[in-house]
Design a protein around this motif. Structure first.
Motif, short mmCIF file in Angstrom:
data_model
loop_
_atom_site.label_atom_id
_atom_site.label_comp_id
_atom_site.label_asym_id
_atom_site.label_seq_id
_atom_site.Cartn_x
_atom_site.Cartn_y
_atom_site.Cartn_z
N THR A 9 1.02 -1.08 0.00
CA THR A 9 -0.09 -0.50 -0.11
C THR A 9 0.96 1.55 0.06
N TYR A 10 0.23 2.40 -0.42
CA TYR A 10 1.30 3.59 -1.03
C TYR A 10 -0.06 4.86 -0.36
N GLY A 11 0.15 5.54 -0.52
CA GLY A 11 -0.15 7.26 -0.23
C GLY A 11 -0.72 7.04 1.32
N CYS A 12 -2.29 7.58 0.65
CA CYS A 12 -3.60 8.28 2.57
C CYS A 12 -4.24 6.91 2.74
N GLN A 13 -4.36 7.12 3.87
CA GLN A 13 -5.50 6.30 4.33
C GLN A 13 -6.64 5.19 3.91
N MET A 14 -7.06 6.69 2.95
CA MET A 14 -7.84 5.38 2.12
C MET A 14 -7.32 4.34 1.42
N ASN A 15 -6.15 4.53 0.40
CA ASN A 15 -5.45 3.30 0.38
C ASN A 15 -5.44 1.95 1.33
N VAL A 16 -4.90 2.23 1.97
CA VAL A 16 -5.01 1.09 3.38
C VAL A 16 -6.61 0.50 3.54
N ASN A 46 -1.40 -1.53 -4.39
CA ASN A 46 -1.84 -0.32 -4.17
C ASN A 46 -1.28 1.15 -4.49
N THR A 47 -1.13 1.83 -5.28
CA THR A 47 -0.68 2.93 -5.81
C THR A 47 -1.25 4.68 -5.07
N CYS A 48 0.48 5.04 -5.04
CA CYS A 48 -0.71 6.96 -4.85
C CYS A 48 -0.15 7.30 -6.14
N HIS A 49 -0.65 8.49 -6.71
CA HIS A 49 -0.07 9.41 -7.91
C HIS A 49 -0.07 10.83 -8.12
N ILE A 50 -0.31 10.94 -6.15
CA ILE A 50 -0.44 12.84 -5.86
C ILE A 50 1.55 13.19 -6.00
N ARG A 51 2.06 13.06 -6.12
CA ARG A 51 3.19 12.96 -6.24
C ARG A 51 3.96 12.66 -7.45
N GLY A 85 -5.54 1.21 -7.52
CA GLY A 85 -4.75 2.74 -6.91
C GLY A 85 -4.93 3.31 -8.09
N CYS A 86 -4.57 4.74 -7.71
CA CYS A 86 -4.61 6.19 -8.10
C CYS A 86 -3.41 5.97 -9.15
N VAL A 87 -2.25 5.17 -9.33
CA VAL A 87 -1.47 5.16 -10.82
C VAL A 87 -1.97 4.64 -11.80
N CYS A 168 -3.87 18.82 -7.37
CA CYS A 168 -4.27 17.78 -7.78
C CYS A 168 -4.76 16.52 -8.46
N VAL A 169 -4.55 15.57 -8.35
CA VAL A 169 -4.74 14.78 -8.88
C VAL A 169 -6.65 13.82 -8.30
N VAL A 170 -6.39 13.99 -7.53
CA VAL A 170 -7.45 13.10 -6.48
C VAL A 170 -8.73 12.83 -7.09
N PRO A 171 -9.02 14.71 -7.53
CA PRO A 171 -10.74 14.16 -8.95
C PRO A 171 -10.70 13.65 -9.66
N TYR A 172 -9.27 13.15 -10.54
CA TYR A 172 -9.12 12.48 -11.70
C TYR A 172 -9.07 10.94 -10.79
N THR A 173 -8.23 11.26 -10.08
CA THR A 173 -8.54 9.67 -9.66
C THR A 173 -8.95 9.11 -8.97
N ARG A 174 -9.96 9.56 -8.46
CA ARG A 174 -10.80 9.04 -7.49
C ARG A 174 -12.29 8.99 -8.18
N GLY A 175 -12.34 10.19 -8.59
CA GLY A 175 -13.72 10.49 -8.96
C GLY A 175 -14.55 11.01 -8.51
N GLY A 204 -12.24 10.07 3.80
CA GLY A 204 -12.58 10.94 2.89
C GLY A 204 -11.74 11.31 2.07
N GLN A 205 -11.83 11.81 1.22
CA GLN A 205 -10.21 12.42 0.73
C GLN A 205 -11.18 14.42 0.77
N ASN A 206 -12.32 14.14 1.15
CA ASN A 206 -13.22 15.49 1.89
C ASN A 206 -14.03 15.13 2.39
FE1 F3S Z 1 -4.91 8.83 -1.80
FE2 F3S Z 1 -2.88 8.92 -3.02
FE3 F3S Z 1 -4.93 8.74 -4.06
S1 F3S Z 1 -3.05 10.41 -1.70
S2 F3S Z 1 -6.23 9.30 -3.29
S3 F3S Z 1 -3.87 7.28 -2.75
S4 F3S Z 1 -3.08 9.87 -5.44
#
Ligand code: F3S
Ligand code: SAH
Ligand code: SF4
Length: 453
Positions: A9-16, A46-51, A85-87, A168-175, A204-206
Motif C-alpha cells: 500500500t502506498y499513499g493515503c489512509q484511503m488506500n490502507v 495499491n498505488t498513489c499518484h499524488i506526487r 489505486g491511483c496510478v 491535485c490529481v485526486v478528482p481525476y483518480t478517485r472521481g 474521505g478525501q474530503n
Molecule cells: Fe490517496 Fe495518493 Fe490516491 S493520496 S487518493 S492514494 S493519489
C-alpha cells in the motif's frame, strides 16, 4: 488450497482501507494475506499518484516484483501482478505497455471486480484492465468486511472530490464525491467494534463534505455520523480525516466541544498562507477564513491540536507569498504538519502554468518551513510532559517490553508495557517530549480493559 496474496500500500489512509477490502474480496478465492512478496501467487500494488516521487516508487518496486515473478516461473510456478489505486487509474493500459509483466490494472473504484479479473487474467494470460467508475457503487458490491484491522481501524465514509484544487490529481483518480449511507457506515462500525476495534478514523478525501442519507432518506452531515457512532458501546475514540476548510460546518465545529469520544486533534490542510497562492490553487478560501475556523475550533474544544499539509514552490509563489505561509504557521502553532515541494502532475491546470518555481528555491523554502514545523512539534510534545492521558497502545516497540501507541493528540507515545496493556486504552503520564514522539509511564489504571483481537 490456500494461495498467497501480497498487497503493498502506498499513499493515503484511503488506500490502507482499500487494501483491507481488496483482501476481503479475494478471501473467497482462497487468497490469504502475507507480509512479503516472496512466493506470492498474487501481488497487488495499491498505488498513489499524488506526487511524481510516489509514482516513481511504484515503477522501481515493480522491477523487484518482476524478478520474483521470473524466479517463480523458472520453477514452473505462476505469479500474477496487479497495479491498483491511483496510478492504475491515471495511467491505465500504459502501465502494461511500460511493464508487460503486469497482468492487471485497476482503479480505486473497480477493485470489487478483482475476483473476476483474476479469473480472466489466469484464463487469458494477463492484459486485464478495469478503470470504469461504476454506476453501482463499489461499496454496495463489496463483501462484508471480514478481516479485523485491530484496535485502531479506518472506515471510508466518503470518497472522491469535487474541489479541483489546481495542483491535485485526486478528482481525476478517485472521481466525483460520493457519501455512503449512514446505515452502511454504522453496520460496518459495529462489526469492527465486535472484532475488537476501539478507535475508528472516518475517512474521505474530503470527509467533512459528507452528505449521506440516513434511514429516512434525510441528508446527514459528518457530525451526524460522529454522533451516531459515539453511541456504540466499546467504541472509545473517533477521528476523521481529511477535511477541507470550506466544509468545516458549524455543527461539526460544535461537536468537537460536546462529544468526548471525538479526539481533540484535527488535520486541516491549508496548503499555503498566501491569499495570492490560495487563489491560484483554487482553494476557494483565504488565510483569514482558515484562521477564523482554527479560532472557532479552539473555542469549541480548548485543548484541540492541529496538523496541516503545505505545498511550497507552487507556480507563482513569490518570496513574500512564502513568508505569508511562515507567518500563518507561526499564528496557528501546529502539533504536527506535512510539507511538500510542488510536484507538477500531468492533466492538472497548475502543471502547465508558466510561472514554475526553480527547484533550488523550492528546496530552500521547504527546508525553512520544515525547520519551523519541527520546532513547533517539539514545543507541542514538550508542552504535554507531566500530563495524564489515555494512550491506545496498539503495537510493540523496538525494545523488549516496549509498547507504542497514540495519545488523544495523535502523538506517538512509547511506554514500558505491563502485563495486559498491549491493545488497550491505558492511562499514562507523559514523561518526556521529543520532536516526533513522547515517552510515558503507565500509571496503573486501565480505564477500558477489553480483550483485543
Ligand atoms: Fe490517496 Fe495518493 Fe490516491 S493520496 S487518493 S492514494 S493519489
Ligand atoms: N484531500 C486532502 C489532500 C489529499 S492529498 C485535502 O484536501 O487536503 C494530500 C496532500 O498532498 C495535500 O494536502 C497536498 O498538500 C499534497 N499534494 C497534493 N498534490 C500535490 C502536488 N501536485 N504537489 C505537491 N504536493 C501535493
Ligand atoms: Fe485534492 Fe483539493 Fe480535493 Fe483535497 S480538496 S483532494 S487537495 S482537489
Amino acid at each position: 488450497m490456500s494461495k498467497k496474496l501480497y498487497i503493498k500500500t502506498y499513499g493515503c489512509q484511503m488506500n490502507v482501507y482499500d487494501s483491507v477490502r481488496m483482501a476481503d474480496c479475494l478471501a473467497p478465492l482462497g487468497y490469504q494475506s502475507s507480509d512479503t512478496p516472496e512466493d506470492a501467487d498474487l501481488v497487488i500494488l495499491n498505488t498513489c499518484h499524488i506526487r511524481e516521487k510516489a509514482e516513481d516508487k511504484v515503477y522501481s518496486d515493480l522491477g523487484r516484483i518482476r524478478a520474483e515473478k521470473q524466479r517463480k516461473a523458472a520453477n514452473g510456478e505462476k505469479m500474477l501482478i496487479a497495479v491498483g489505486g491511483c496510478v492504475g487509474q491515471a495511467e491505465g493500459a500504459e502501465i502494461i505497455k511500460r511493464a508487460p509483466y503486469v497482468d492487471m490494472v485497476l482503479g480505486p473504484q473497480s477493485y470489487h471486480q478483482l475476483p473476476e479479473m483474476v479469473t480472466r487474467a489466469i484464463r487469458d494470460g494477463g492484459g486485464v484492465v478495469e478503470l470504469d467508475f461504476p454506476t453501482v457503487q463499489k461499496f454496495d458490491l463489496l463483501p462484508e468486511a471480514s478481516s479485523s484491522q485491530g484496535v485502531s481501524a479506518f472506515l471510508s465514509v466518503q470518497e472522491g472530490c469535487d474541489k479541483f484544487c489546481s495542483f491535485c490529481v485526486v478528482p481525476y483518480t478517485r472521481g466525483a464525491e460520493y457519501s455512503r449511507p449512514m446505515a452502511a457506515i454504522e453496520k460496518e462500525a459495529r462489526q469492527m467494534v465486535a472484532q475488537g476495534t476501539m478507535e475508528i478514523t472516518l475517512l474521505g478525501q474530503n470527509v467533512n463534505a459528507y452528505h449521506g442519507e440516513d434511514e429516512q432518506a434525510n441528508v446527514s452531515s459528518l457530525s451526524d455520523v460522529i454522533a451516531r457512532l459515539a453511541k456504540i458501546d466499546g467504541l472509545e475514540r473517533i477521528r476523521y480525516t481529511t477535511s477541507h476548510p470550506r466544509d468545516m460546518s458549524d455543527d461539526l465545529i460544535a461537536i468537537h466541544g460536546s462529544e468526548p469520544k471525538l479526539m481533540p486533534f484535527l488535520h486541516l490542510p491549508v496548503q499555503s498562507g498566501s491569499d495570492n497562492v490560495l487563489k491560484r490553487m483554487n482553494r476557494k478560501h483565504n488565510a483569514e477564513f482558515y484562521l477564523d475556523i482554527i479560532a472557532r475550533l479552539r473555542k469549541s474544544r480548548t485543548d484541540i491540536a492541529f496538523s496541516s499539509d503545505f505545498i511550497v514552490g507552487f507556480p507563482g509563489e513569490s518570496d513574500k507569498d512564502f513568508e505569508d505561509t511562515m507567518k500563518l504557521v507561526e499564528q496557528v502553532q501546529y502539533a504536527q504538519a506535512y510539507s511538500f515541494k510542488y510536484s507538477p502532475r500531468p492533466g492538472t491546470p497548475a502543471a502547465t502554468d508558466d510561472q514554475q518555481v526553480p527547484e533550488e528555491v523550492k528546496d530552500e523554502r521547504l527546508q525553512r518551513l520544515q525547520a519551523l514545523i519541527r520546532h513547533q512539534q517539539t514545543v507541542f510534545n514538550k508542552s504535554t510532559v507531566g500530563k495524564m492521558m489515555t494512550a491506545l497502545l496498539d503495537r510493540d516497540g523496538k525494545h523488549e517490553g516496549q509498547l507504542l501507541g497514540k495519545t488523544p493528540y495523535m502523538q506517538s507515545v512509547h511506554v514500558q508495557g505491563n502485563e495486559g496493556s498491549r491493545g488497550q486504552l491505558t492511562e499514562v503520564r507523559i514523561t518526556e517530549g521529543f520532536m516526533n514522539s513522547v515517552s510515558g509511564e503507565i500509571t496503573g489504571t486501565q480505564p477500558h480493559l477489553r480483550k483485543a483481537n
